[in-house]
Scaffold this motif. Sequence first.
Motif, PDB file in Angstrom:
ATOM      1  N   LYS A   1      33.958  39.807 -10.490  1.00 50.87           N
ATOM      2  CA  LYS A   1      33.380  38.985  -9.420  1.00 50.87           C
ATOM      3  C   LYS A   1      34.044  39.192  -8.064  1.00 50.87           C
ATOM      4  O   LYS A   1      33.589  38.651  -7.062  1.00 50.87           O
ATOM      5  CB  LYS A   1      33.463  37.510  -9.807  1.00 50.87           C
TER       6      LYS A   1
ATOM      7  N   VAL B   1      22.663  37.381  -8.173  1.00 53.69           N
ATOM      8  CA  VAL B   1      22.102  36.314  -9.020  1.00 53.69           C
ATOM      9  C   VAL B   1      23.004  36.095 -10.235  1.00 53.69           C
ATOM     10  O   VAL B   1      23.332  34.955 -10.584  1.00 53.69           O
ATOM     11  CB  VAL B   1      20.659  36.674  -9.452  1.00 53.69           C
TER      12      VAL B   1
ATOM     13  N   GLU C   1      32.366  40.521  -4.151  1.00 51.25           N
ATOM     14  CA  GLU C   1      31.293  39.781  -3.483  1.00 51.25           C
ATOM     15  C   GLU C   1      30.927  40.379  -2.114  1.00 51.25           C
ATOM     16  O   GLU C   1      29.756  40.611  -1.811  1.00 51.25           O
ATOM     17  CB  GLU C   1      31.697  38.314  -3.325  1.00 51.25           C
TER      18      GLU C   1
ATOM     19  N   SER D   1      18.568  25.995  -2.463  1.00 50.85           N
ATOM     20  CA  SER D   1      18.509  24.533  -2.519  1.00 50.85           C
ATOM     21  C   SER D   1      17.381  24.074  -1.595  1.00 50.85           C
ATOM     22  O   SER D   1      16.634  24.897  -1.062  1.00 50.85           O
ATOM     23  CB  SER D   1      19.849  23.949  -2.060  1.00 50.85           C
TER      24      SER D   1
ATOM     25  N   ASN E   1      26.153  34.465  -9.210  1.00 52.33           N
ATOM     26  CA  ASN E   1      25.926  33.199  -8.506  1.00 52.33           C
ATOM     27  C   ASN E   1      26.621  33.158  -7.145  1.00 52.33           C
ATOM     28  O   ASN E   1      27.299  32.201  -6.798  1.00 52.33           O
ATOM     29  CB  ASN E   1      26.405  32.030  -9.396  1.00 52.33           C
TER      30      ASN E   1
ATOM     31  N   LEU F   1      23.154  34.057   0.427  1.00 49.71           N
ATOM     32  CA  LEU F   1      21.745  33.695   0.667  1.00 49.71           C
ATOM     33  C   LEU F   1      21.306  33.972   2.109  1.00 49.71           C
ATOM     34  O   LEU F   1      20.194  34.423   2.355  1.00 49.71           O
ATOM     35  CB  LEU F   1      21.517  32.220   0.333  1.00 49.71           C
TER      36      LEU F   1
ATOM     37  N   ALA G   1      16.051  35.530  -6.244  1.00 44.12           N
ATOM     38  CA  ALA G   1      17.441  35.135  -6.012  1.00 44.12           C
ATOM     39  C   ALA G   1      17.487  33.765  -5.351  1.00 44.12           C
ATOM     40  O   ALA G   1      18.306  32.911  -5.723  1.00 44.12           O
ATOM     41  CB  ALA G   1      18.125  36.175  -5.139  1.00 44.12           C
TER      42      ALA G   1
ATOM     43  N   VAL H   1      26.332  32.256  -3.950  1.00 43.64           N
ATOM     44  CA  VAL H   1      25.442  31.443  -3.102  1.00 43.64           C
ATOM     45  C   VAL H   1      25.615  31.790  -1.625  1.00 43.64           C
ATOM     46  O   VAL H   1      24.667  31.738  -0.849  1.00 43.64           O
ATOM     47  CB  VAL H   1      25.722  29.946  -3.351  1.00 43.64           C
ATOM     48  N   SER H   2      26.821  32.207  -1.252  1.00 41.97           N
ATOM     49  CA  SER H   2      27.101  32.464   0.171  1.00 41.97           C
ATOM     50  C   SER H   2      26.301  33.658   0.712  1.00 41.97           C
ATOM     51  O   SER H   2      26.202  33.828   1.922  1.00 41.97           O
ATOM     52  CB  SER H   2      28.588  32.725   0.364  1.00 41.97           C
TER      53      SER H   2
ATOM     54  N   SER I   1      16.919  31.126  -7.799  1.00 44.21           N
ATOM     55  CA  SER I   1      18.071  30.857  -8.675  1.00 44.21           C
ATOM     56  C   SER I   1      19.191  30.150  -7.932  1.00 44.21           C
ATOM     57  O   SER I   1      19.832  29.249  -8.480  1.00 44.21           O
ATOM     58  CB  SER I   1      18.630  32.159  -9.236  1.00 44.21           C
ATOM     59  N   LEU I   2      19.429  30.600  -6.703  1.00 44.38           N
ATOM     60  CA  LEU I   2      20.612  30.105  -5.991  1.00 44.38           C
ATOM     61  C   LEU I   2      20.288  29.067  -4.920  1.00 44.38           C
ATOM     62  O   LEU I   2      21.178  28.357  -4.471  1.00 44.38           O
ATOM     63  CB  LEU I   2      21.349  31.274  -5.308  1.00 44.38           C
TER      64      LEU I   2
END
Lengths: 693, 126
Positions: free
Chosen positions: A254, A280, A257, A315, A283, A288, A309, A285-286, A312-313
């Motif tokens: 991970k 995805v 990123e 909001s 995860n 996006l 994506a 999220v940053s 999934s991530l």
Amino acid sequence: MHITKPTYQILTILGIPKIHTDLLWDLTFLFLVLGALYFVFVFFFRNKLSRLRLKTKGKRQELAPIISNFLFHSPEDPKDEQKEYVQLKIRIREYLNNRSFRKIISQILFDLQKDVAGGTRERLFKLYKQLELHHDSFQKLESWRWETVAQGILELSEMEVEESYQLIQKFVNDRRSVVRKQAELATVGLRKDGIDFLLDTTRHSISEWQQLKLIETLGKIKNYRPPQFKAWLLSQNKDVVLFALRLIKHYNQKGAEASIKELVKHKNDEIKTAAIQCIVDFNFVSTLGTLKKVFWKSSNMVKINILNAVASLGSAHDILFLEEVASRESSFIIVGKAQSTINTIKPETVLPSKDILKVSHDEGKKGSYSKMDREDTESNVNAIEFTYEEVTQSPPETIEVEDIEFYDAIEIPEPKNERQTTEPMDTAFELQPMEEGFENSIDQLLGVLPSIGEDLDSSALVDDYDSISELEKSQLVERLEEVPDERELPLLEHIAENESNPELRFKAFKAMQSIKQSVPMDKGGELPKKGTELPLEQQSIFYTLYQYASDLDSKLILLKELMDVGDEKEIPFLKGLLAVSNGILLKTVRKALDKLEKGCSEQEVPLSDEMPEVPKEMGGNGNTERIQNEDGQQEDLEDDERIPLELLFLYEELGIKAAKKEGQDTFPFDFELSKEFFLEGSRDKQNGKKDHE
Amino acid sequence: MDKRKLLLAEDDQMLASLLKYRLERDGYEVVIEFDGKSVKENLEVAIPDIVISDIMMPYFSGIELVDYVRNQLNSDVPIILISAASNDENIVSAFEMGANDFIAKPVSPSELMVRVSREIKRHYCT
């Protein structure tokens, strides 16, 4: 000098050639010898091969216990076994001098390593090296034949000869793909840092299958600690980048990123897609924001991946972006995906709109929807338990309810300022006045235009139209085009004249056209004249049936029926048939045509003589062939031999019976009268006179 | 003490020879058969103390062999099956037929020895 004559002379083409019989015997003998040689050759090689196979089998059987002994030998074995071991060692050294024996031993060990595991396998690898069989594999690497080189690489990698690593490395960029792929697997399998070397140096593409095989090989290395594969995300080779991304995902690294985030901007769609998949999976999220920026410059496939994506991530903050996508995108796939993504983030936000009928409701009036809807409504209403409640506030003038069936069934009380008390019942269903904001939001959701109703103020609509955005204008015009309404004509005219967007102007014009076409029918205007839509011969009911009649019998049956029930409409059809028929069919057509023409002329004669005069006060002018309709316009009876519906009631009052024509009573809802009506009337009169006399 | 009789049914000659060598070192009397037909004939003559069989064999598969031993010969002799195709279907059907154990290829001879001795203990010493 004597010249020998040829064995045969070409006298005629059809003559029998004279062939020397000795030549035939020579040829026969030659072919027999060739056949025998062929069979000898086949038998020889077949026997040779089977002998070789048997010999190999015998050698394998002979070597099997020796190899087993070597594999399971232990220094702690009894002395007898130690002695036997030493003797076998001497014996095998003799065997190893023989090239064919070396080959067989090598093959046995190579086969066995596939079937055994654990310590036995380790001992087998050691034995392979002790017997120096790997030198044969090294020699194979020097071959010019690609299959031999690949075999050598395979043997060395399978027998885990680490010394061969340096030799195999140079084949990683070999132009022969089989050799190259074998070298890649061997490089990765032989040393833990083999994958680093491969990713650093490979210049060729690495197929998906090869990637999976390499990952499988990595999995077999004991105590393997993978490097940080993000280092290879900078590679110039796109396949290395893709493989690195796959490895990152496989080993769940991970820490990459930032690198993966950058790869989303890569110009290659495959890399973009793989990077998005990584995002995805991990995860991130940053990322996006980056995905949203990249979205507009991407291909449709990448856009779909980005939307996945976001689903999934994302909001609720991302819904604005998705709405923008849904409104700006031209591809319906992307629009649909964006809408489904919105619903994934916030369920039931976007409701189905495609092929959904717009249901507008006029307060207090029924009949704006179909009979079927009404029946449904009634059945639903029966199931509803009403609630009577105290109404203290005046209800809104218009109520837009998603399910119109309910609305139609419920009587909205008249606005009253005074307090009204009613009997309370079960509170199964309550209809409360909606707040203005809530009503607007429902309207917005349903896409219902608030101003389209009974009290449509066209000037307000036009003003509203000018103030709305381009997108809203487009949606409005589309809706008007889908469900045209004559009340919207002023607005449509305004759009057609003043709109700057030519597409919208055209749509408005189309909607106007469709409204204008439908208005006369809806308003009970004149029906289109006969013959304006279909050619005369196709107006016959028998025309279509005749097209489906495949054989002569069915055509004849049809013509017979036509003779019995047909009228003058069938004459053009029969005339058309005359030109294309023959034989019995032609005769029958002629017969039918004669009968119909005769029947028509018989009907026309009394029509001119005996048809009762239409009273002038009813619009008649005394002429039996022409009558005047309600609007004072004259209709030609030849074209439409019927009288208006209003006359029927008058004739009933006067005691004149309606016309009955054979074959017409199958249409009970035809309220118009044929010219026979007049004949019947005149006959009744005559009969009445006779009876009276 | 008499040696335990073991029937090894394996079509791969080298592997059969290797396992035979290993089992004989541990004190078993091993008979090798290379196809299902020979195994059947051998079993009709005498039933060994334990049977080790490959599933994929010519003429007669290992699963059919288990069925034959359990239903035709009505014998409860321990049977250990070996197979390279270690899919669930094979394993389940082998156990359903009455196999006592299953080993996937590649076989570790040491592991096989442990399983054989365990089955013999379970069957003959309890």
